[in-house]
Design a protein around this motif. Structure first.
Motif, short mmCIF file in Angstrom:
data_model
loop_
_atom_site.label_atom_id
_atom_site.label_comp_id
_atom_site.label_asym_id
_atom_site.label_seq_id
_atom_site.Cartn_x
_atom_site.Cartn_y
_atom_site.Cartn_z
N GLU A 604 0.80 -1.23 0.12
CA GLU A 604 0.08 0.00 -0.09
C GLU A 604 1.03 1.11 0.03
OE1 GLU A 604 -2.90 2.05 3.32
OE2 GLU A 604 -3.79 0.12 2.18
N LEU A 605 0.54 1.90 -0.97
CA LEU A 605 1.49 3.49 -0.91
C LEU A 605 0.38 4.55 -0.64
CD1 LEU A 605 3.00 1.55 -2.92
CD2 LEU A 605 3.43 3.59 -4.29
N GLU A 606 1.01 5.62 -0.30
CA GLU A 606 0.19 6.89 0.26
C GLU A 606 0.70 8.06 -0.54
OE1 GLU A 606 0.53 6.70 4.60
OE2 GLU A 606 2.13 8.20 4.36
N PHE A 607 -0.38 9.15 -0.90
CA PHE A 607 0.17 10.13 -1.54
C PHE A 607 0.11 11.33 -0.52
CE2 PHE A 607 -1.35 14.30 -3.24
CZ PHE A 607 -0.84 14.23 -4.63
N ARG A 608 1.32 12.24 -0.83
CA ARG A 608 1.34 13.37 -0.05
C ARG A 608 1.67 14.59 -0.74
NH1 ARG A 608 5.99 10.26 3.67
NH2 ARG A 608 4.99 8.62 4.04
N PRO A 609 0.61 15.64 -0.66
CA PRO A 609 1.09 16.86 -1.35
C PRO A 609 2.53 17.18 -1.35
CG PRO A 609 -1.00 17.17 -0.04
CD PRO A 609 -0.08 15.84 0.39
#
Length: 708
Positions: A604-609
């Motif tokens: 699982e990957l996560e997005f960060r602004p």
């Protein structure tokens, strides 16, 4: 304390935070025991936030981001209070046995996290942290905050001496230029008392001597008179912070006010009664001891004492008395005692709140009476057709129509030939240092010229506007420099302009202002280069703009660069959005990572602004539906579309998904390198992981097609 006390805290965490704390980041394979321990650890982090701020459980739970990529911090809370914002950084350790660990490695990790915050490296933190960034960014943009490190430890034993020594050493390093960081330990006892509320506050009874007292009886009983410094110092020495149980804020030992109180008592003890605002104590009961006569001295037995206003005075005079008892004992303090015996419910809380929120007289208030300020107030409408506000509390005019005395002081300090004055202005949100007589006289001069004042304000505004525009494309230390370095840049830009006739009404000032945009860009580049060269790339930007000696050194170095005639230095890739994205394109991270099998199938990957515009446009949108920031990695779905978005289950490339998300969040359609925005928690961005693979393989760049 017994296991019953631990169980009491555990139950309170369950009652307050069940269904409020975000536990969605824990892997599905986490055991029930592991999930419970994580919940309790996050629970005491939330308790610590509530201990430090008057907020509810839901708001406190939202401050917690413990987990992968928390960078040694478990929660952050921000309080916007005068004279500057306050940031609490919480590190929490739960223990069923009441032995919450905190070792030297935890200290190092915590301060590495603090350095990342100071450098604005927000994307280094996990996705749950991102919703806190706008508030944190606002605090840093408003003024340099006070930072309190709160160690929330489920234990009663004191910190190991080596750990405490290292902790204080690290804090001393942070405070070399200014006192900006302090720490406190909240242990099992503190949490137990906090949960119990007022019932857990220590009940303090004492007999005090009040000289020259006067009694009020209508509508409620109260006394006011004078106490000696030795008597108050003894009272604090015996009961310490227990005296402040009902106070909104503790004694705030690191504040400038506290230091000034100590100095006043030691330098002019005979005048302390006249200079001090005094102390207010709430008491459950007040009883005379023997016969007392109003207007004379008397002894009174007090029960349930709590200092609700003047906590700083009490702790400061105690420190002064310990330091020099012979001098401090001369001091006297006005004390007000209020009995709660026949008061309505909640009256004590009203007293506490009201006495701590009234505006005190400040040094700048006296400067509004200065003849030079009065003349400027008259000259602005007469000569400029604008207004000039000199009294604190008056509504400042619209920027097109004038300015305030405070804005004028800040601008004049920035353009003064002595760069140290810009550093003085930068130290405090309220510009307190500029109102001291010697500094004030340098800033405004004997007879301030209305044209110089207004044009200096215009220049500062123009520089800030240009820096604000630059910040959208800047990262990390560059962003921090553009934010905090406004006065420094203004100082240098002013010196590059033709200002010989700035006080003349006929001077072509608009022609000089037209030079500002390019000058700001060049000056900013040289300033950032100077800070990095003079103090290193790990130094705090804040120190360079608040410390007079450092600011002068940076100004000299930047001026040498500008005077050399050389082209302004190009910012390194890590400092600008475009540069980092271009580097990501060259690496072609997706191809590299899949070929190496670097990321396991199903991770699982996560997005960060990544940039300021993205944080403005996407933070609330991501927080509204957490699945928007999640995707599953696949090595078998092809090099182009390895991400399955949690929202719709469809496959995307990192950049393609990033473009889609930003368009949905804000309607903005733009290219964006997704590999610098999608992260494997606790490991790094796709671009960083691909770079590591290539370093290990001994290659630098990918010549294949760029990831789309």
């Amino acid at each position: 304390m017994s296991k019953l006390h631990i169980e009491y805290v555990r139950n309170a965490i369950d009652e307050r935070y069940t269904d409020l704390l975000d536990m969605s980041d824990l892997p599905r394979s986490t055991s029930a025991q592991g999930r419970q321990q994580a919940f309790l650890s996050r629970g005491i982090a939330a308790l610590a936030v509530q201990h430090e701020h008057q907020i509810g459980p839901r708001a406190a739970a939202a401050c917690v981001f413990d987990g992968a990529d928390d960078r040694g911090l478990d929660a952050i809370s921000v309080e916007f209070s005068a004279p500057q914002p306050r940031i609490c950084l919480v590190q929490a350790k739960w223990s069923d046995a009441g032995k919450g660990p905190f070792d030297e490695e935890a200290v190092h990790k915590l301060f590495r996290g603090l350095d990342l915050l100071f450098d604005r490296a927000y994307s280094k933190f996990n996705s749950r942290f991102q919703s806190l960034v706008p508030t944190l960014q606002q605090a840093f943009d408003l003024s340099l905050p006070k930072v309190t490190i709160v160690l929330a430890l489920m234990r009663t034993a004191p910190l190991n001496s080596n750990v405490r020594e290292l902790l204080e050493e690290k804090i001393a390093e942070q405070n070399q230029v200014d006192e900006i960081v302090d720490y406190k330990v909240l242990d099992l006892r503190d949490f137990h008392r906090a949960i119990l509320g007022d019932a857990a506050a220590p009940k303090i009874d004492a007999t005090v001597r009040l000289d020259g007292f006067v009694q009020e009886s209508t509508p409620y009983k109260a006394l006011y008179g004078t106490m000696t410094v030795p008597d108050l110092a003894d009272l604090y020495g015996e009961h310490r912070r227990g005296l402040f149980a009902r106070n909104i804020r503790d004694s705030l030992d690191l504040t400038d006010v506290n230091v000034k109180i100590q100095n006043t008592l030691l330098e002019q003890p005979e005048h302390f009664w006249y200079f001090s605002n005094g102390i207010t104590m709430l008491c459950e009961t007040i009883k005379p001891v023997g016969r007392v006569v109003p207007g004379r001295g008397g002894d009174f037995k007090l029960t349930g004492i709590s200092v609700v206003n003047g906590a700083q005075t009490v702790s400061a005079l105690h420190r002064a008395f310990v330091k020099d008892p012979d001098t401090a004992e001369i001091g006297r303090v006005m004390v007000r005692l209020i009995s709660l015996e026949n008061c309505p419910e909640g009256f004590g809380d009203q007293v506490t709140t009201t006495t701590n929120t009234q505006n005190p007289i400040e040094e700048r208030d006296f400067k509004s009476l200065d003849q030079g300020q009065i003349q400027l107030r008259d000259d602005f409408p007469l000569l400029l057709h604008r207004s000039y506000v000199i009294k604190r509390g008056e509504r400042p005019p619209d920027e097109r129509h004038g300015c305030s005395m405070a804005e004028a002081a800040e601008a004049l300090a920035a353009v003064h030939p002595n760069a140290q004055l810009a550093a003085v202005a930068k130290r405090d949100q309220n510009l307190a240092g500029l109102w001291e007589d010697s500094v004030y006289d340098q800033v405004f001069g004997k007879t301030p010229n209305v044209y110089r004042v207004w044009r200096s304000v215009e220049l500062l505004r123009a520089v800030r506007e240009e820096l604000k525009a630059l910040r959208d494309g800047l990262l990390w230390r560059a962003d921090a420099t553009a934010s905090h370095g406004d006065l420094l840049v203004t100082h240098i830009v002013f010196r590059r302009l033709n200002t010989t006739a700035i006080e003349s009404p006929d001077f072509d000032w608009s022609g000089e202002l037209a030079k500002v945009p390019q000058l700001v860009q060049d000056t900013f580049a040289w300033v950032l280069r100077a800070i990095d060269d003079e103090y290193g790339t790990s130094s705090h930007i804040i120190a360079a703009v608040r410390n007079a000696e450092r600011m002068q050194r940076v100004v000299r170095a930047a001026m040498r660069g500008l005077d050399s005639g050389s082209t302004a230095p190009v910012l390194q890739d890590d400092y600008q959005v475009a540069g980092t994205e271009q580097r990501g394109r060259q690496v072609n991270a997706v191809v590299t990572l899949i070929a190496a099998g670097r990321i396991p199938e199903g991770t699982e990957l996560e997005f960060r602004p990544f940039s300021r515009p993205e944080r403005r446009e996407m933070t609330d949108w991501l927080a509204a539906t957490p699945d928007r920031a999640r995707a599953i990695w696949s090595n078998v779905n092809g090099n182009r579309n390895p991400l399955r978005w949690a929202v719709d289950g469809k496959w995307y490339s990192p950049s393609g998904l990033t473009r889609k998300m930003r368009a949905e969040a804000s309607g903005v359609v733009t290219s964006a390198q997704g590999t610098v925005r999608w992260f494997v928690p606790d490991q790094g961005s796709l671009e960083e992981l691909a770079y590591e693979v290539r370093q290990n393989e001994g290659t630098d760049t990918e010549t294949g097609p760029t990831e789309q």
